[in-house]
Each structure stands twice: as structure tokens, then as C-alpha cells.
Design an enzyme around this catalytic site. Structure first.
Site, short mmCIF file in Angstrom:
data_model
loop_
_atom_site.label_atom_id
_atom_site.label_comp_id
_atom_site.label_asym_id
_atom_site.label_seq_id
_atom_site.Cartn_x
_atom_site.Cartn_y
_atom_site.Cartn_z
N PHE A 31 0.86 -1.18 0.00
CA PHE A 31 0.00 0.00 0.00
C PHE A 31 0.89 1.23 0.00
O PHE A 31 1.69 1.42 0.91
CB PHE A 31 -0.94 0.02 1.22
CG PHE A 31 -1.96 1.12 1.11
CD1 PHE A 31 -3.12 0.95 0.36
CD2 PHE A 31 -1.75 2.35 1.72
CE1 PHE A 31 -4.05 1.97 0.22
CE2 PHE A 31 -2.67 3.38 1.59
CZ PHE A 31 -3.83 3.19 0.85
N ASP B 194 9.25 2.41 1.71
CA ASP B 194 8.09 3.17 2.14
C ASP B 194 7.93 2.92 3.64
O ASP B 194 7.41 1.88 4.06
CB ASP B 194 6.86 2.70 1.36
CG ASP B 194 5.57 3.38 1.83
OD1 ASP B 194 5.61 4.09 2.85
OD2 ASP B 194 4.53 3.20 1.16
N LYS C 197 2.68 10.00 8.34
CA LYS C 197 2.05 9.51 9.57
C LYS C 197 2.72 10.02 10.86
O LYS C 197 2.56 11.15 11.23
CB LYS C 197 1.96 7.98 9.54
CG LYS C 197 0.96 7.47 8.49
CD LYS C 197 0.67 6.01 8.68
CE LYS C 197 -0.26 5.44 7.62
NZ LYS C 197 -1.66 5.68 7.83
#
Ligand SMILES: Cc1ncc(COP(=O)(O)O)c(C=O)c1O
Length: 400
Positions: free
Chosen positions: A137, A222, A251
């Protein structure tokens, strides 16, 4: 206005893209949040692995208040101090040399992959393909949908941008087979978050790194979800003995304020002036907050705390698994943990937990995920596990 009225309004006003839990949150402090009816919850969703220091951490609130009164937004046409201070901290505590600030994880990955393409154009005879993994993702923009190796995110939007090759995760041979003269990079999550909390073999990333070096292509990690202590070290790559050439972050970087970044090694920092940009990226307000949050995490060794409490939580969940047939697997690292169910009862479990004052994340129809603030204590874990057991008792039969 009552809780149900807010929720009815949402149904009328919003494009319906997410099945929300019927809880309207109005306040948060530390690991707890309150809804508009005054009910208290222990928050084990953590804003989807964002609220690393809990809700409204004083250090971030103070930095925001101070900076909001001085300078909020300038555009990147000018130098600003909070942005440079944050970049300094990131470079000092990572293996990378240069930073670009943006606003989200998807944007951080977009930028990372644009940089890889630029590198391919300049140094690899125009190579542009990026190999990514099934069940990965990387975000919701059109290009990152193509990078994300999950058909449910891709099929509604075909045809997709070209240049992303999705191959099996945790399989070095699959990467080798997909590599050709058009390949400029391999992009992976060190541990797949959204795709199921999938932990690769210990030597997978090392093998990928040596393959990339052999072929002269870039390794992009990532760390949007795994970064900032989530898995027990500041960055997950530290646990695997590798160094990415480019790393995407978001995040936990802002501990609640929207900020993303990608970092690159000097050798692949090949953008020229004007080749990438962002209006808000790295604005003084978010950078002041992110700097305060990151400094606090480092000064107080929050990743070590996440490691300790995460192991405790995993062992407790392992014991719960012994008691309920509904749980078939418990996996995770640090405070990124998934509980796999034998049937599609995740929504039911979410509601049964919420009605008892515990918020947990939906991972798949048959799996839930825990990503609490990294400051949670063993006592709070005990409380959450107790609530989870009650909820499981309601929806699944305990083992005889
Ligand atoms: C590994 C990873 N990359 C990228 C993203 C996208 O981040 P954002 O939602 O901030 O665009 C996410 C979000 O969950 C993620 O987990």
C-alpha cells in the site's frame, strides 16, 4: 446536535468512501478519546499509526501554539527556520542526506518514485519502471494506486499509469525475474501494514538491497507506516541491516499534523530546480510541530518503549488466541499488530469493542489491527486485552 444527527449529516454530505464506526469523537488526551456523548475510549487505532505521542501531546500543542502566533505559511519560495531544523534532525537520525517535505504518505511516495524516474532518465538510459509488491500500500493517488499491488484499489480506476510492476512480496526471485533494462527502482514496505501486517523473512530486504546494488537500481523503502518507532526502532530498516537510497515518510512524522517527506542519499538526489514542488509542503506550522514531536521521541527513546510494550501486547494476544477459536493468528512487530480471524467478523468485533470503550482498526473483513499511541503502558494493554476478551466472548465461542 446529537451523535446520530452528526452521523446522518455525514451520510448526506460526504462522498461515501469509508465505512465509519458509529462514534463521533470530539476530544482526546494521551491514549484516550471521548465522543460527543461523553463516553471514554481507549484508542488503539491511533489515527492510523499517526498519534505516536498520543492525542494532543503537550510538546506538540506547545510548538503549534508558539509557531501559530509567529508564522504559519510562506510557500517554499522562501527559507524558513522550522523546516530546516526538522530536515537537520531527520538527516542526523537516518542514513539519508537530503529531504523534501510534502503533506501525506501518498505524496511522499509519488515524490520518491518521481525521483527514481528522474534518476533512471539521467543515469540509467531512461529506465522508468518501479517494481513493487503484491499486497503493498503506497497511497491513493492514481500513480500510487498503480504502485499499490492490490487489485481492489486498482480495478475501479483502470487504465492505470504505466511503469509499476507488482510482484510477490518476500520473494527475491520474483524481483529478479521482473528486473530488466527498464527498471529504475524497487519500492517496498519493510513490513506491509495495510496489506495485512506481513513480516518478511529476516534476510529478504538484505537480498533485495544486494540485488539493487548489483543492478545499479535504487531501493526505495516506504516507511510511512513503519517509521517513527512504530516497529520498535526509529525506522524499520535499522532492524534489517539495510539502507534505502530513498525513503518515504508521513504519519508518525507529525504526531498528528499532516506532513510527509521523502529523503534521499546524496548520489540519487538528482532533481534540478523546478522539477518538483509543493505549496504547503514543509510549512512552518507543521514543521515546528513535527520537530517537537520527533525530538521528544528521540530524547525519550519512544521506539524502545514501543518495542517493550509491543512484545508484552503480542504475548498477551498470543494467550487470548489460545482461548478463542475465532482467532487464527496474531502477528506484528512493536506496536503494529494484526489479529487474524477465522471468519469475516472484523466489523462485529470492532463494534463489540467500541461499545465497551476500546477502539481498534479494521484491517480486512477477517482481520483487525492495533496501532495504538507508542506511549501506551502495560496497564493500558491489560485493559484493552480484557475488553477484547469480553468482545470476543460476545461474538465468538471460547474454546472449551
Ligand atoms: C505504507 C504506506 N504508504 C503510504 C500510505 C499513504 O499515506 P497517506 O494516507 O498519508 O497518503 C499509507 C497509509 O496508510 C501507508 O501505510
Amino acid at each position: 446536535m446529537s451523535q446520530s444527527n452528526w452521523q446522518e449529516l455525514e451520510k448526506k454530505l460526504f462522498l461515501q468512501t469509508i465505512k465509519r464506526v458509529p462514534v463521533t469523537l470530539v476530544r482526546g488526551k494521551g491514549s484516550r478519546v471521548w465522543d460527543d456523548q461523553g463516553r471514554e475510549y481507549l484508542d488503539f487505532v491511533g489515527g492510523w499509526a499517526v498519534n505516536n505521542l498520543g492525542h494532543c501531546p503537550p510538546v506538540v500543542v506547545k510548538a503549534l501554539q508558539k509557531q501559530a502566533a509567529i508564522l504559519i505559511q510562506t510557500s517554499s519560495q522562501f527559507f524558513t527556520v522550522p523546516q530546516i531544523e526538522l530536515a537537520q534532525l531527520l538527516v542526523k537520525h537516518s542514513c539519508l542526506d537530503r529531504v523534501f517535505f510534502c503533506n501525506s504518505g501518498a505524496e511522499a511516495n509519488e515524490g520518491a518514485m518521481k525521483l527514481a524516474r528522474r534518476y533512471g532518465k539521467l543515469r540509467l538510459n531512461g529506465a522508468y519502471e518501479v517494481i513493487t509488491a503484491h499486497n503493498s500500500f503506497h497511497g491513493r493517488t492514481l500513480a500510487m494506486t498503480a504502485a499499490t499491488g492490490q487489485s481492489k484499489f486498482q480495478e475501479p480506476y483502470t487504465p492505470l499509469p504505466v511503469g509499476f510492476i507488482n510482484v510477490e512480496y518476500n520473494n527475491i526471485e520474483a524481483i529478479k525475474r521482473a528486473t530488466n533494462e527498464k527498471t529504475c527502482a524497487v519500492a517496498l514496505e519493510p513490513i506491509q501494514g495495510e496489506g495485512g501486517v506481513n513480516i518478511p523473512d529476516d534476510d529478504y530486504l538484505r537480498k533485495v538491497q544486494s540485488w539493487c546494488r548489483e543492478k545499479g537500481i535504487l531501493l526505495i523503502l516506504d516507511e510511512v507506516q513503519t517509521g517513527f518507532g512504530r516497529t520498535g526502532t526509529l525506522f524499520a530498516y535499522e532492524q534489517y541491516g539495510v539502507e534505502p537510497d530513498i525513503m518515504a515518510l508521513a504519519k508518525g512524522l507529525g504526531s498528528g499534523v499532516p506532513i510527509g517527506a521523502f529523503l534521499a542519499k546524496e548520489e540519487c538526489s538528482v532533481f534540478s530546480l523546478g522539477e518538483h514542488g509543493s505549496t504547503y509542503g514543509g510549512n512552518p506550522l507543521v514543521c515546528a510541530a513535527a520537530h517537537a514531536a520527533l525530538k521528544y521521541q528521540i530524547d525519550h527513546n519512544i521506539p524502545a518503549q514501543a518495542k517493550r510494550v509491543g512484545s508484552y501486547f503480542l504475548s498477551k494476544l498470543g494467550a487470548v488466541k489460545q482461548q478463542f477459536d475465532l482467532i487464527t493468528d496474531v502477528r506484528g512487530r512493536g506496536l503494529l499488530i494484526a489479529v487474524q480471524l477465522s471468519q469475516e467478523s472484523a466489523d462485529e468485533l470492532l463494534l463489540a469493542c467500541a461499545s465497551r470503550g476500546l477502539l481498534v482498526g479494521r484491517l480486512k473483513p477477517n482481520a483487525v489491527r492495533f496501532m495504538p499511541p507508542l506511549i501506551i503502558t502495560e496497564k493500558e494493554v491489560d485493559k484493552a486485552v480484557g475488553t477484547l476478551k469480553e468482545a470476543l466472548g460476545e461474538i465468538g465461542n471460547p474454546k472449551p
